[in-house]
Design an enzyme around this catalytic site. Sequence first.
Site, PDB file in Angstrom:
ATOM      1  CG  ASP A  12      -1.973   7.409  33.063  1.00 57.52           C
ATOM      2  OD1 ASP A  12      -0.818   7.869  32.960  1.00 57.52           O
ATOM      3  OD2 ASP A  12      -2.214   6.186  33.017  1.00 57.52           O
ATOM      4  CG  ASP A  26      -7.484   6.823  34.388  1.00 62.25           C
ATOM      5  OD1 ASP A  26      -6.324   7.175  34.138  1.00 62.25           O
ATOM      6  OD2 ASP A  26      -7.872   5.649  34.304  1.00 62.25           O
TER       7      ASP A  26
END
Length: 334
Positions: free
Chosen positions: A185, A164
């Site tokens: 991600d 992230d």
Amino acid sequence: MGSVLKLYIQVAFAVKIVSCSITMVDNTTSKSPIDLSTAFLLRVDQSGQGDYKRIQEAIDAVPSNNSELFFIWIKPGIYREKVVVPVDKPFITLSGTEASDTVITWNDSGDIFESPTLTILATDFIARYLTIQNTHGNTGKAVALRVSGDKAAFYGCRITSYQDTLLDDAGRHYYSNCYIEGAVDFIFGNAASLYERCHLHSMAEESGAMMAQKRESPLENTAFIFLGGKITGVGSTFLGRAWGAYSRVVFALTYMSGVVKPEGWNDWGDSSKQRSVYYGEYKCSGPGANRSKRVTWSRSLTKDEAAPFLTKGMIGGRGWLRPSPTHFKKYQTS
């Protein structure tokens, strides 16, 4: 050499312009509307030779609901601090001279909205030539940069973490010639963002995912668009996976190394999303761009289909992207 002349040269180098002028203006009498050619100059220098030693101190000095440009020039160094540009402080630029020597760093994990090293909540923000990093490592969510304000632009920045990395949360955003690194991600959120000539580097050793775009309705004009640039890394990675049911990501004219998994895209364990996501590729190159084994629900775009994604039109860039100021004035708080 006089102090004003030194400042003239230093700032010209920082913003990569040919010339500028500096005047002394007292903020108590300056109430003019926005002039995009002129900015108040605040200098951050850890050695004490600037106006402030910490980046957050300079941001805090900007008046609430300001209607003029503020250019915060950050002298090279490693700034160990969590930085927030609050919602009531628009029109701020944070600028280093080179991303390699101007570093904002922190080490935090957990909540995606609380862990970021740098958080942007205000509108009309610009970052130039900075490294923004979260050094927490590979044991959880650790956001380096959160962008939740509208009309934000990043030029020549390095944004690094593991999981992230970049919360591209909401609003219209532009990234130019940036380097973004992570494994899981590492670009995620539901903004309308154009990444132009950016370098994406995957650190996933086995099976990572670069994008997690969260568009949840066909009525939302959001997407992650990658125009030009390249993908490198180690191991293997999906181009993206479907966080939202209408997740939308497009790669155009992008070099893809062999780090990209042949199937390309992932439905995040929910096959129903295959009918509604929009994952497109247009004239990409490199071994990772081979579409012979791509999932059937991704798209090879035609010229006409790709056209809306090949300009700054989707983010309305002509209406808000602005050049660097060419004139500077000193900000006096009293």
